[in-house]
Design a protein around this motif. Structure first.
Motif, PDB file in Angstrom:
ATOM      1  N   LYS A  15       0.853  -1.196   0.000  1.00 57.51           N
ATOM      2  CA  LYS A  15       0.000   0.000   0.000  1.00 57.51           C
ATOM      3  C   LYS A  15       0.884   1.240   0.000  1.00 57.51           C
ATOM      4  CE  LYS A  15      -3.658  -2.455   2.277  1.00 57.51           C
ATOM      5  NZ  LYS A  15      -4.254  -2.846   3.520  1.00 57.51           N
ATOM      6  N   VAL A  16       0.753   2.034  -1.073  1.00 58.17           N
ATOM      7  CA  VAL A  16       1.560   3.245  -1.246  1.00 58.17           C
ATOM      8  C   VAL A  16       0.675   4.397  -1.705  1.00 58.17           C
ATOM      9  CG1 VAL A  16       3.706   2.011  -1.775  1.00 58.17           C
ATOM     10  CG2 VAL A  16       2.153   2.632  -3.619  1.00 58.17           C
ATOM     11  N   ILE A  17       1.225   5.602  -1.652  1.00 60.31           N
ATOM     12  CA  ILE A  17       0.526   6.790  -2.133  1.00 60.31           C
ATOM     13  C   ILE A  17       0.922   7.019  -3.590  1.00 60.31           C
ATOM     14  CG2 ILE A  17       0.177   9.268  -1.838  1.00 60.31           C
ATOM     15  CD1 ILE A  17      -0.871   7.698   0.526  1.00 60.31           C
ATOM     16  N   ILE A  18      -0.081   7.030  -4.483  1.00 57.64           N
ATOM     17  CA  ILE A  18       0.145   7.317  -5.895  1.00 57.64           C
ATOM     18  C   ILE A  18      -0.837   8.413  -6.280  1.00 57.64           C
ATOM     19  CG2 ILE A  18       0.119   6.418  -8.260  1.00 57.64           C
ATOM     20  CD1 ILE A  18       0.731   3.653  -7.121  1.00 57.64           C
ATOM     21  N   PHE A  19      -0.322   9.486  -6.852  1.00 55.86           N
ATOM     22  CA  PHE A  19      -1.137  10.652  -7.226  1.00 55.86           C
ATOM     23  C   PHE A  19      -1.938  11.156  -6.018  1.00 55.86           C
ATOM     24  CE2 PHE A  19      -1.173   8.084 -11.314  1.00 55.86           C
ATOM     25  CZ  PHE A  19      -0.087   8.752 -11.850  1.00 55.86           C
ATOM     26  N   SER A  59      12.204   4.801 -13.792  1.00 56.20           N
ATOM     27  CA  SER A  59      12.933   3.912 -12.878  1.00 56.20           C
ATOM     28  C   SER A  59      13.496   4.669 -11.673  1.00 56.20           C
ATOM     29  CB  SER A  59      14.049   3.185 -13.615  1.00 56.20           C
ATOM     30  OG  SER A  59      14.981   4.120 -14.127  1.00 56.20           O
ATOM     31  N   THR A  60      13.473   5.992 -11.708  1.00 56.75           N
ATOM     32  CA  THR A  60      13.990   6.793 -10.591  1.00 56.75           C
ATOM     33  C   THR A  60      12.888   7.239  -9.627  1.00 56.75           C
ATOM     34  OG1 THR A  60      13.806   8.770 -11.954  1.00 56.75           O
ATOM     35  CG2 THR A  60      15.949   7.646 -11.931  1.00 56.75           C
ATOM     36  N   ASP A  61      11.621   6.882  -9.896  1.00 52.52           N
ATOM     37  CA  ASP A  61      10.501   7.311  -9.049  1.00 52.52           C
ATOM     38  C   ASP A  61      10.475   6.580  -7.712  1.00 52.52           C
ATOM     39  OD1 ASP A  61       9.584   9.165 -10.857  1.00 52.52           O
ATOM     40  OD2 ASP A  61       8.101   7.828 -11.763  1.00 52.52           O
ATOM     41  N   PHE A  62      10.001   7.304  -6.693  1.00 52.58           N
ATOM     42  CA  PHE A  62       9.814   6.752  -5.352  1.00 52.58           C
ATOM     43  C   PHE A  62       8.375   6.993  -4.913  1.00 52.58           C
ATOM     44  CE2 PHE A  62      14.356   7.027  -5.442  1.00 52.58           C
ATOM     45  CZ  PHE A  62      14.777   5.987  -4.622  1.00 52.58           C
ATOM     46  N   PHE A  63       7.865   6.109  -4.043  1.00 49.73           N
ATOM     47  CA  PHE A  63       6.510   6.225  -3.537  1.00 49.73           C
ATOM     48  C   PHE A  63       6.517   6.183  -2.025  1.00 49.73           C
ATOM     49  CE2 PHE A  63       6.260   4.279  -7.684  1.00 49.73           C
ATOM     50  CZ  PHE A  63       5.351   5.094  -8.319  1.00 49.73           C
ATOM     51  N   LYS A  64       5.720   7.067  -1.413  1.00 53.44           N
ATOM     52  CA  LYS A  64       5.603   7.067   0.045  1.00 53.44           C
ATOM     53  C   LYS A  64       4.687   5.935   0.470  1.00 53.44           C
ATOM     54  CE  LYS A  64       6.438  11.927   0.820  1.00 53.44           C
ATOM     55  NZ  LYS A  64       5.955  13.175   1.370  1.00 53.44           N
ATOM     56  N   ILE A  65       4.974   5.385   1.625  1.00 53.08           N
ATOM     57  CA  ILE A  65       4.136   4.331   2.181  1.00 53.08           C
ATOM     58  C   ILE A  65       2.788   4.935   2.577  1.00 53.08           C
ATOM     59  CG2 ILE A  65       4.950   4.584   4.547  1.00 53.08           C
ATOM     60  CD1 ILE A  65       4.803   1.518   4.745  1.00 53.08           C
ATOM     61  N   ALA A  66       1.714   4.221   2.299  1.00 53.38           N
ATOM     62  CA  ALA A  66       0.374   4.686   2.675  1.00 53.38           C
ATOM     63  C   ALA A  66       0.111   4.219   4.103  1.00 53.38           C
ATOM     64  CB  ALA A  66      -0.670   4.124   1.730  1.00 53.38           C
ATOM     65  N   ASN A  67      -0.128   5.151   4.976  1.00 49.33           N
ATOM     66  CA  ASN A  67      -0.386   4.816   6.369  1.00 49.33           C
ATOM     67  C   ASN A  67      -1.845   4.352   6.496  1.00 49.33           C
ATOM     68  OD1 ASN A  67      -0.060   4.493   9.079  1.00 49.33           O
ATOM     69  ND2 ASN A  67      -0.080   6.669   9.566  1.00 49.33           N
ATOM     70  N   VAL A  68      -2.091   3.189   5.924  1.00 54.05           N
ATOM     71  CA  VAL A  68      -3.430   2.607   5.882  1.00 54.05           C
ATOM     72  C   VAL A  68      -3.436   1.385   6.780  1.00 54.05           C
ATOM     73  CG1 VAL A  68      -5.089   1.461   4.371  1.00 54.05           C
ATOM     74  CG2 VAL A  68      -3.801   3.401   3.530  1.00 54.05           C
ATOM     75  N   LYS A  69      -4.502   1.247   7.577  1.00 54.26           N
ATOM     76  CA  LYS A  69      -4.586   0.047   8.409  1.00 54.26           C
ATOM     77  C   LYS A  69      -5.955  -0.589   8.246  1.00 54.26           C
ATOM     78  CE  LYS A  69      -6.006   2.203  12.755  1.00 54.26           C
ATOM     79  NZ  LYS A  69      -5.770   2.333  14.161  1.00 54.26           N
ATOM     80  N   ASP A  70      -5.977  -1.901   8.379  1.00 53.75           N
ATOM     81  CA  ASP A  70      -7.218  -2.664   8.319  1.00 53.75           C
ATOM     82  C   ASP A  70      -7.565  -3.127   9.727  1.00 53.75           C
ATOM     83  OD1 ASP A  70      -7.595  -2.501   5.533  1.00 53.75           O
ATOM     84  OD2 ASP A  70      -6.135  -4.097   5.214  1.00 53.75           O
TER      85      ASP A  70
END
Length: 188
Positions: A15-19, A59-70
């Motif tokens: 789970k990551v943040i995209i857009f 290939s140089t893009d990074f994504f922040k972790i989505a602070n999502v919990k179930d």
């Protein structure tokens, strides 16, 4: 703890943040063409909208972790505007709006177990078990000679939704429904 993921470390289920939206990665394929910069083709599901998108990233893009919990919860009751759930572990109560529940309200029965997805301290989605058993409240009788061409009829369930069921289903029968499609599976 990892706060960012490189495009190369994306795996299904992550789970990551995209857009600027929380998303679940479904697949990621690294592509290195003969000419030009390498890229990755990523297929992901937007958790808020449920929309599945496939796009490419450098290939140089990074994504922040989505602070999502179930959180696993039990359904308590509703007042038509809000649905109330309880976490059995710490007895925390969660209130979910009708907008988030959507069509799933017809598959939620008292004391059913489900999972709430929380992002930024707000419930953003609900996940139900794949199947639910519901009672037939009302249906029409079909005369046998008319049933040759029509093997499905409408039936009203105890949760208030009408679905198509086989002609042999009667009032007070308990049937199995697939909550993902809303379709009849079998008679109990």
């Amino acid at each position: 703890m990892i706060r960012e993921y490189s495009i190369h470390s994306l795996k299904p289920g992550l789970k990551v943040i995209i857009f600027k939206k929380p998303c679940v990665i479904q697949s990621s394929k690294f592509v290195k063409p003969g000419k030009g910069q390498a890229f990755s083709r990523v297929k992901f599901k937007n958790i808020l909208s449920g929309k599945i998108v496939e796009t490419t990233f450098k290939s140089t893009d990074f994504f922040k972790i989505a602070n999502v919990k179930d959180v696993k919860v039990i359904y308590l009751y509703n007042n038509s505007a809000f649905w109330y759930f309880l976490d059995n572990k710490n007895f925390e109560e969660f209130i979910v709006t009708k907008k988030i529940i959507g069509i799933k309200r017809f598959w939620i029965i008292p004391q059913c177990k489900c999972s709430l997805t929380i992002w930024k301290n707000e419930v953003i989605s609900i996940s139900l078990k794949n199947f639910v058993y519901l009672k037939i409240e009302k249906t029409i009788s079909i005369v046998k000679k008319n049933s040759i061409n029509k093997n499905m009829k409408s039936a009203l369930l105890n949760t208030g939704i009408s679905i198509k069921v086989p002609y042999f289903i009667n009032v007070n029968d308990i049937i199995k429904i697939d909550t993902r499609t809303g379709k009849y599976v079998s008679r109990n």
